[in-house]
Design a protein around this motif. Structure first.
Motif, PDB file in Angstrom:
ATOM      1  N   ILE A  44       0.782  -1.060   0.066  1.00  0.00           N
ATOM      2  CA  ILE A  44      -0.050  -0.009  -0.027  1.00  0.00           C
ATOM      3  C   ILE A  44       0.986   1.252  -0.015  1.00  0.00           C
ATOM      4  O   ILE A  44       0.725   2.357  -0.731  1.00  0.00           O
ATOM      5  N   ILE A  45       2.078   1.351   0.867  1.00  0.00           N
ATOM      6  CA  ILE A  45       2.717   2.397   0.887  1.00  0.00           C
ATOM      7  C   ILE A  45       3.643   2.589  -0.584  1.00  0.00           C
ATOM      8  O   ILE A  45       3.938   3.848  -0.785  1.00  0.00           O
ATOM      9  N   VAL A  46       4.050   1.497  -0.986  1.00  0.00           N
ATOM     10  CA  VAL A  46       4.857   1.406  -2.169  1.00  0.00           C
ATOM     11  C   VAL A  46       3.761   2.158  -3.377  1.00  0.00           C
ATOM     12  O   VAL A  46       4.090   3.079  -4.024  1.00  0.00           O
ATOM     13  N   PHE A  47       2.664   1.767  -3.200  1.00  0.00           N
ATOM     14  CA  PHE A  47       1.747   2.258  -4.453  1.00  0.00           C
ATOM     15  C   PHE A  47       1.412   3.526  -4.256  1.00  0.00           C
ATOM     16  O   PHE A  47       1.270   4.238  -5.348  1.00  0.00           O
ATOM     17  N   ILE A  48       1.183   4.217  -2.855  1.00  0.00           N
ATOM     18  CA  ILE A  48       0.715   5.492  -2.700  1.00  0.00           C
ATOM     19  C   ILE A  48       1.884   6.300  -2.769  1.00  0.00           C
ATOM     20  O   ILE A  48       1.886   7.532  -3.543  1.00  0.00           O
ATOM     21  N   PHE A  49       3.005   6.397  -1.931  1.00  0.00           N
ATOM     22  CA  PHE A  49       4.265   7.104  -1.774  1.00  0.00           C
ATOM     23  C   PHE A  49       5.298   6.773  -2.788  1.00  0.00           C
ATOM     24  O   PHE A  49       5.719   7.782  -3.493  1.00  0.00           O
ATOM     25  N   GLN A  50       5.846   5.637  -3.002  1.00  0.00           N
ATOM     26  CA  GLN A  50       6.874   5.248  -3.851  1.00  0.00           C
ATOM     27  C   GLN A  50       6.451   5.575  -5.443  1.00  0.00           C
ATOM     28  O   GLN A  50       7.292   6.106  -6.149  1.00  0.00           O
ATOM     29  N   TRP A  51       5.317   4.979  -5.696  1.00  0.00           N
ATOM     30  CA  TRP A  51       4.855   5.247  -7.049  1.00  0.00           C
ATOM     31  C   TRP A  51       4.138   6.476  -7.079  1.00  0.00           C
ATOM     32  O   TRP A  51       3.799   6.843  -8.256  1.00  0.00           O
ATOM     33  N   GLY A  52       3.559   7.095  -6.232  1.00  0.00           N
ATOM     34  CA  GLY A  52       2.796   8.346  -6.420  1.00  0.00           C
ATOM     35  C   GLY A  52       1.263   8.009  -6.662  1.00  0.00           C
ATOM     36  O   GLY A  52       0.810   9.339  -7.204  1.00  0.00           O
ATOM     37  N   HIS A  53       0.810   7.203  -6.423  1.00  0.00           N
ATOM     38  CA  HIS A  53      -0.926   7.089  -6.792  1.00  0.00           C
ATOM     39  C   HIS A  53      -1.877   7.508  -5.521  1.00  0.00           C
ATOM     40  O   HIS A  53      -2.066   6.821  -4.526  1.00  0.00           O
ATOM     41  N   GLY A  54      -2.059   8.710  -5.771  1.00  0.00           N
ATOM     42  CA  GLY A  54      -2.927   9.451  -4.800  1.00  0.00           C
ATOM     43  C   GLY A  54      -2.054  10.437  -3.703  1.00  0.00           C
ATOM     44  O   GLY A  54      -2.850  11.304  -3.158  1.00  0.00           O
TER      45      GLY A  54
END
Length: 713
Positions: A555-565
């Motif tokens: 979840i944190i990779v998707f949101i912050f590392q990849w920047g989705h949202g």
């Protein structure tokens, strides 16, 4: 034992309440005394880069902090500008005790852009690093700007100014007191819909306040024994709020259930302590174990967070099995008075006849499809979690605005390596030749320049500054560090600087992580095996917890590392990395907190199995009776962590959202889908406990098999 304690508390409730009132008042005093006692420094004893930086500080008065980079842009040749030269002299004087380097002090083109329109100056601030370190960007910028001609601009950037710009943004963010108040208001709203009566809503808040303030008392005393990180105050306020309310929820749910079954107040209290109180103790112990395991990590500030953080569940458990029963004994049936919601919205018991009961029966009928759905969701998120890059974000990806961000971007546009923000500071000792070391470093692939300033010498020591070709947070940084260390073998020089220290920090954390993981899994397994009299259930519990953690990382990779949202919600663009300490701390907190819900569920399932001897019926009753409890508890904790994400700094947001998302994911996908469906598929194997395991787990003979289970067999 818990039954006897319940009787004692019921008969002496006013003394118990009075004691907690006095201690809580003292806790309020203690919290005010902690302002100047928090540990803010960073240390990494025993690691070469950190030790080299410490020796540099001892000999030169600076070197632990990364340089402030003052960037000048002009239309002509910056190296021929007397105004820029004078400005650099002013900035050096404005930063007393600092060590500086530039084209004008070294004659090296390493400090000038290829087109010679941009030049920069390195200023190494004196002193030690600190969590709440404030740079002197404004003073440096003011000194540089004075007397600059039209057409020449100046910007103050560097690693710390960039992070400070991110932390500030346009607002400072709420204080810890404001965050706690927001978290408390959110918890009140959730509790209102959970219980619907005023006493039941207010008691968990009262217990949480007592837990938080008394934890501050213990931490205040702890600061006289060892260092405690500044970060612990935020954890006490928000994790303490969530954990204390979670435990209070469990106890109040059970107390009201017993009253509805027609028990008198004292009997209801005894039953509550015997079952829910035991679950609270087991839950709090698993949280404390996860935090105490941080002692394995050889980083003092992380160890201090483990010791300080461990006190949070410890005090919450103590309040839940002493203060809370005293309040329940005082209120008795009055806990159901002063209705705040319409009667139809208030819980009237018999959850097996409601939505959770229907869901439990569906899981029992279709365990395989439910398990497959849960595993599919987990597989996607865990797969994303495997892409986690535990490292400080590259500075180009740090959000913010102002002079430091403009200066950072200007250096990039001018073709100057981002390595100037975290240069290699090589300490040359015992009379070694700094010029020879600089020449050797220039031959190392990945090092674009190396300079030995004449005024960076003191006694038999000197410092060489070298610029790597990549940012200190880049994946390509470690190979350069390795090559530099190889080049320095056999010399009197040692690689230092923040970039190299950061890499040692990552090695320190993740070198110890397998031992930490093993310790947590073994101790948790033993605790749960003893609590649930099964060797299978604790194995399932720890495996599903690991799966839940992997999903939280996803979840944190998707949101912050990849920047989705992240940009839409928090104004943080993709960071391409998650700071190295965050996955470790998420593990330490989330493993124990999510295990709380496992314990809440399995306690009821085990109790139902002891009564019925049927695994299927136990799953139905256990899930129905804890579904609302677990969801409500998770919502309280999720909201508390979401409030923490309002704090300034994108790293805090990563940590807070990782915990918030992990908690709610665990309470839904793991506890509502996977736990009951996997248990249904395992059937009677859930309760496997061979005779040889009884003695080491201290299981008494009468605990070996429940009567109902024996009869059904």
């Amino acid at each position: 034992m818990l039954a006897r304690l319940a009787h004692v508390i019921a008969h002496h409730r006013w003394y118990v309440i009075g004691f907690w009132l006095v201690m809580t008042a003292f806790g309020a005093f203690s919290a005010g005394q902690l302002a100047d006692r928090w540990y803010q420094s960073f240390s990494l004893p025993g690691y070469d880069a950190y030790e080299a930086s410490q020796r540099t500080v001892e000999k030169f008065g600076n070197g632990e902090l990364p340089p402030t980079v003052v960037v000048f842009k002009t239309s002509g040749d910056a190296t021929k500008s007397a105004a820029i030269r004078a400005a650099m002299e002013r900035t050096a004087k404005a930063n007393k005790g600092a060590r500086t380097s530039s084209y004008f002090s070294t004659g090296s083109d390493a400090y000038v852009s290829p087109d010679r329109h941009v030049a920069f100056q390195q200023i190494y601030p004196p002193g030690k690093s600190a969590i709440e370190l404030k740079t002197i960007v404004k003073a440096t910028e003011k000194a540089a700007e004075a007397g600059l001609p039209a057409g020449t601009s100046v910007y103050v950037t560097g690693r710390d100014p960039i992070f400070e710009a991110d932390a500030k943004g346009e607002t400072e963010g709420p204080s810890i007191l404001v965050e706690s108040m927001i978290g408390g208001i959110g918890a009140l709203i959730i509790l209102l819909f959970v219980f619907g009566t005023l006493p039941a809503v207010l008691i968990p808040i009262a217990v949480a306040i007592a837990s938080i303030l008394n934890t501050f008392s213990l931490v205040w005393l702890l600061t006289y024994i060892t260092d405690v990180s500044l970060v612990v105050q935020f954890l006490i306020a928000l994790v303490g709020l969530g954990v204390a309310i979670d435990y209070a929820l469990l106890m109040i749910f059970r107390f009201r259930d017993e009253l509805r079954e027609g028990e008198d107040v004292e009997t209801a209290l005894v039953e509550t302590m015997t079952h829910a109180g035991r679950a609270v103790i087991v839950s709090g112990t698993t949280v404390a174990v996860g935090l105490l395991a941080l002692l394995v990590v050889p980083v003092p500030f992380i160890r201090s967070m483990g010791i300080g953080g461990m006190l949070i569940p410890a005090v919450s458990v103590l309040a839940s099995i002493t203060l809370l029963p005293a309040l329940l004994a005082l209120l008795g049936t009055g806990i159901n008075r002063v209705r705040l919601l319409p009667n139809r919205l208030i819980d009237h018991g018999h959850p097996e006849d409601g939505a959770w009961g229907r869901w439990a029966r569906l899981v029992n009928r279709r365990p395989l499809p439910v398990a497959a759905a849960g595993l599919a969701i987990v597989a996607v998120l865990a797969g994303i979690g495997l892409q986690l890059n535990p490292s400080e974000a590259e500075l180009k990806n740090v959000p913010g605005g102002g002079s430091s961000i403009v200066g950072r971007d200007l250096l990039t546009e001018a073709g100057i390596t981002p390595g100037v923000h975290k240069p290699f500071d090589v300490l040359v000792e015992k009379g070694g030749d700094p010029e020879a070391i600089a020449a050797k470093l220039r031959t190392v692939p990945g090092v674009v320049a190396a300079v030995a300033p004449k005024d960076w010498r003191k006694g038999d020591s000197a410092i060489v500054e070298a610029f790597p070709a990549v940012d200190g947070g880049s994946r390509g940084y470690q190979p350069i560090v390795d090559r530099v260390n190889e080049a320095l073998e056999g010399t009197t020089a040692t690689l230092g600087g923040m970039g190299a220290t950061d890499r040692d920090f990552i090695h320190a954390i993740y070198g110890a992580f397998p031992y930490m993981l093993g310790l947590v899994l073994i101790v948790t397994y033993i605790l749960l095996a003893r609590a649930f009299r099964s060797l299978v259930l604790p194995l399932k519990a720890v495996l599903l917890n690991l799966v839940s953690l992997a999903a939280a990382y996803g979840i944190i990779v998707f949101i912050f590392q990849w920047g989705h949202g992240s940009d839409l919600i928090w104004g943080v663009e993709a960071t391409q990395a998650i700071n190295a300490w965050i996955p470790l701390m998420i593990f330490a907190f989330l493993f124990g907190l999510s295990m709380d819900y496992e314990v809440f569920m399995l306690t009821r399932i085990r109790e139902a199995y002891d009564e019925t001897g049927s695994t299927e019926k136990a799953i139905e009753l256990g899930l129905a009776r804890t579904g609302k409890l677990v969801t409500s508890a998770a919502l309280v904790l999720m909201f508390a962590f979401f409030v923490l994400s309002l704090s300034p700094g994108f790293e805090v947001k990563q940590f807070a959202i990782g915990l918030a998302a992990g908690i709610i994911f665990d309470a839904t996908v793991i506890r509502a889908l996977l736990v009951p469906s996997v248990m249904r598929l395992l059937g009677d194997a859930n309760w496997w406990m061979p005779a040889w395991a009884h003695r080491p787990l201290l299981i008494r003979a009468r605990e070996e098999l429940p009567e109902a289970a024996t009869e059904s067999a």
